[in-house]
Design a protein around this motif. Sequence first.
Motif, PDB file in Angstrom:
ATOM      1  N   GLN A  79       0.837  -1.171  -0.067  1.00 43.51           N
ATOM      2  CA  GLN A  79       0.009   0.109   0.061  1.00 43.51           C
ATOM      3  C   GLN A  79       0.816   1.270  -0.070  1.00 43.51           C
ATOM      4  O   GLN A  79       0.598   2.284  -0.859  1.00 43.51           O
ATOM      5  N   ALA A  80       1.982   1.166   0.845  1.00 45.12           N
ATOM      6  CA  ALA A  80       2.724   2.482   0.861  1.00 45.12           C
ATOM      7  C   ALA A  80       3.303   2.745  -0.368  1.00 45.12           C
ATOM      8  O   ALA A  80       3.673   3.975  -0.745  1.00 45.12           O
ATOM      9  N   LEU A  81       3.972   1.777  -0.987  1.00 47.87           N
ATOM     10  CA  LEU A  81       4.642   1.911  -2.167  1.00 47.87           C
ATOM     11  C   LEU A  81       3.839   2.229  -3.396  1.00 47.87           C
ATOM     12  O   LEU A  81       3.879   3.318  -4.188  1.00 47.87           O
ATOM     13  N   ARG A  94       2.141   6.920  -6.894  1.00 47.97           N
ATOM     14  CA  ARG A  94       1.024   7.925  -7.497  1.00 47.97           C
ATOM     15  C   ARG A  94       1.417   9.325  -7.009  1.00 47.97           C
ATOM     16  O   ARG A  94       1.463  10.256  -7.648  1.00 47.97           O
ATOM     17  N   LEU A  95       1.736   9.423  -5.750  1.00 44.07           N
ATOM     18  CA  LEU A  95       2.227  10.645  -5.152  1.00 44.07           C
ATOM     19  C   LEU A  95       3.437  11.315  -5.945  1.00 44.07           C
ATOM     20  O   LEU A  95       3.434  12.624  -6.414  1.00 44.07           O
ATOM     21  N   SER A  96       4.453  10.396  -6.107  1.00 45.40           N
ATOM     22  CA  SER A  96       5.947  10.950  -6.674  1.00 45.40           C
ATOM     23  C   SER A  96       5.456  11.290  -8.109  1.00 45.40           C
ATOM     24  O   SER A  96       6.190  12.146  -8.915  1.00 45.40           O
ATOM     25  N   ASP A  97       4.684  10.468  -8.647  1.00 45.36           N
ATOM     26  CA  ASP A  97       4.579  10.695 -10.349  1.00 45.36           C
ATOM     27  C   ASP A  97       3.716  12.092 -10.377  1.00 45.36           C
ATOM     28  O   ASP A  97       4.034  13.054 -11.417  1.00 45.36           O
ATOM     29  N   ARG A 106      10.035  14.370  -0.969  1.00 49.42           N
ATOM     30  CA  ARG A 106      10.196  12.917  -1.000  1.00 49.42           C
ATOM     31  C   ARG A 106       9.823  12.301   0.338  1.00 49.42           C
ATOM     32  O   ARG A 106       9.152  11.305   0.346  1.00 49.42           O
ATOM     33  N   TRP A 107      10.686  12.902   1.378  1.00 48.11           N
ATOM     34  CA  TRP A 107      10.320  12.232   2.685  1.00 48.11           C
ATOM     35  C   TRP A 107       8.937  12.726   3.312  1.00 48.11           C
ATOM     36  O   TRP A 107       8.301  11.820   3.927  1.00 48.11           O
ATOM     37  N   HIS A 108       8.511  13.758   2.661  1.00 41.92           N
ATOM     38  CA  HIS A 108       7.051  14.408   3.245  1.00 41.92           C
ATOM     39  C   HIS A 108       5.888  13.048   2.582  1.00 41.92           C
ATOM     40  O   HIS A 108       5.065  12.618   3.362  1.00 41.92           O
ATOM     41  N   LEU A 109       6.336  12.820   1.197  1.00 38.59           N
ATOM     42  CA  LEU A 109       5.416  11.724   0.737  1.00 38.59           C
ATOM     43  C   LEU A 109       5.535  10.444   1.232  1.00 38.59           C
ATOM     44  O   LEU A 109       4.715   9.535   1.342  1.00 38.59           O
ATOM     45  N   ILE A 110       6.676   9.969   1.560  1.00 42.06           N
ATOM     46  CA  ILE A 110       6.990   8.588   2.219  1.00 42.06           C
ATOM     47  C   ILE A 110       6.419   8.589   3.541  1.00 42.06           C
ATOM     48  O   ILE A 110       5.652   7.577   3.664  1.00 42.06           O
ATOM     49  N   ALA A 111       6.748   9.771   4.174  1.00 45.46           N
ATOM     50  CA  ALA A 111       5.932   9.621   5.693  1.00 45.46           C
ATOM     51  C   ALA A 111       4.202   9.673   5.423  1.00 45.46           C
ATOM     52  O   ALA A 111       3.804   8.956   6.150  1.00 45.46           O
ATOM     53  N   GLU A 112       3.712  10.390   4.723  1.00 47.45           N
ATOM     54  CA  GLU A 112       2.243  10.307   4.468  1.00 47.45           C
ATOM     55  C   GLU A 112       1.671   9.077   3.947  1.00 47.45           C
ATOM     56  O   GLU A 112       0.988   8.312   4.526  1.00 47.45           O
ATOM     57  N   ALA A 135      -4.234   7.912  -2.224  1.00 48.20           N
ATOM     58  CA  ALA A 135      -3.044   8.880  -2.596  1.00 48.20           C
ATOM     59  C   ALA A 135      -3.788  10.195  -2.555  1.00 48.20           C
ATOM     60  O   ALA A 135      -3.056  11.367  -2.208  1.00 48.20           O
ATOM     61  N   ASN A 136      -4.845  10.308  -3.248  1.00 46.73           N
ATOM     62  CA  ASN A 136      -5.639  11.740  -3.577  1.00 46.73           C
ATOM     63  C   ASN A 136      -5.840  12.542  -2.288  1.00 46.73           C
ATOM     64  O   ASN A 136      -6.498  13.732  -2.127  1.00 46.73           O
ATOM     65  N   ALA A 137      -6.093  11.564  -1.002  1.00 45.66           N
ATOM     66  CA  ALA A 137      -6.514  12.261   0.132  1.00 45.66           C
ATOM     67  C   ALA A 137      -5.109  12.962   0.768  1.00 45.66           C
ATOM     68  O   ALA A 137      -5.200  13.778   1.841  1.00 45.66           O
TER      69      ALA A 137
END
Length: 593
Positions: free
Chosen positions: A306-308, A313-316, A326-332, A368-370
């Motif tokens: 799920q996290a990946l 999607r977020l990193s795209d 990047r770290w913000h998106l990984i944490a979220e 991801a959209n949230a």
Amino acid sequence: MKTFKAFWIVLLFTIPLPLIAQVSWKEPESIDTKESKVSTASGQAVVVTANPLASDAAIKTLEDGGSAMDAIISAQTVLAVVEPQSSGLGGGSFLLYWDQAKKSLYAFDGRETASAQVEEDMWITSEGKAVPWIHATRSLSSIGVPGTAALLWEGHQQFGRLPWESNFEKSIHLAKEGFIPSPRFLRSISLAKKLGIKHSQPFKDLYLPNDSLPAQNIPFRNQKLGATLNLLAKGGINEFYRGDIANEIIIDLKLGQNSNKEVQTITHRDLESYKIQKRHPICSKYRSWKICSVPPPSGGGVAVLQALGIYERLSDKYWSKDTPNRWHLIAESLRFADADRSHWIGDPIDWPVPLEGLLEDEYIEDRANAIRINSKTFSPLPGEPKGSELLDLASQPRTAGGGTTHLVVVDIYGNVASYTSSVETVFGSRHLSGGMVLNNQLTDFSFLSTISGKPIANRIKPNKRPMSSMSPVIVFRNGRPVMAIGSPGGWLIPHYITNALIGALDLGLSPKEVVSQDLLSVQPNYTVLEKSGNWSKVDANIHKRLTSLGHQIKYTDFSSGLALIKWHEGNWHGAADPRREGKAVSLHVQKKT
Ligand code: GLU
């Protein structure tokens, strides 16, 4: 109906925390300094385990023509002797195995089970409160039916090439003749003492004779374990679940029961009826790779996938070279995966886990959209995946852990094994039988079975397996395995592995770089950065930027124990996490068919 979820979430993380302030749940497996050299190896056959003696035993097995499964048995039985704080025959494990000849992937679940007689309120006091975690960790009631011996046996039946018995030679020798205790082994005994050992005379006799640690330079022997290993090697699995080993376990538990006046323990019948579960691996696409892991009762694999998926999607969408982003998106991504893990995962024997829904593309897209690029979400709620419509559950507090190990093997035939094994807390329950550490894995159940009338997926039930975080992973590209990875670390296991996979796959890091990179973990309201890392030293910007996005930052040292192998330019390359004592070793041989 899943109304008022926010209320249940507020109750998250409330139960064991006061205790953890006294004995930290990450402390039980302490941290070796990262300055120590990373052990790496490259070749056609590679082994990485948490202990040099286990890695050497496994590579010798491969040299003798053994399969990855034979090597896992050699390494696991040696680890039972030299790293008993983390795994052994008295514990449970998960195996992900790629059979190169059949081009098939298998997932074996050797998780401990609760007794058929267990009661749902086992961890509830007469005042209706959860039993203090630290008490539970040493209780006879925490001991589940061990699954590791059965997993090794079944694995050997299906994938073994060498005689079962020959995979025990090294461990029997080390148990009888002794080995020089490693610093981590000695530190773990001290930690076990801190957690409490008064209840276990056999533990004190073996590991703390005259109340002192074993000498650093004198071989440490465990004759009883040598005899148990010998019985299992010669007599096979029936010895363990029906024969002399089983009898000894039950006698020892009864003895303990008399002195501790405890009621619930496993029985002869529980041992006789234990079976590993052969489950369908779970896999998801991540960019051009396919990532596979084990399904529930572990929530670790689901969390990694799920996290990946969310992160991809977020990193795209927001991709930039900006490291803090990047770290913000990984944490979220990890936080959203954790919200689902606490809520939906349990042994499917009790509830129909909405597994497909949790991994479905549309659902991952919604999650991801949230997430927003410019601010941290406050305590994400679990989602509502397809298949959950009839379930009205409460989320459970995250569980503690500490006694786990991970090993990866690729053999000369191209078989790949990713195997995580645990006794739960450091030295499990500290109860011993036949020289084996008995697990306390039943503390991985939610101590409360309901919260305000709503059931918890990971509640205790007879014959049920507690939710795990163990996440052995194998990565495929174009149909062939290109990486295998896993780690100990309790609840944080999927965090470490997600960090590592993003490093290895997106950033193209080598195994050595992957295990050396700074790690990030999360709690619902905190983002946790590695204390000894370079976060603030090299890039103070990361701290500042994450804080400006609403992250509350905590710093801690992590006791990850990543073990991985990665395919690169015609060879396998392995590395062991410098935070522990692991070793990578390899063979350079002509491929056999
Ligand atoms: N018992 C934990 C689990 O199954 C693992 C503990 C650890 O890794 O330290 O998730």
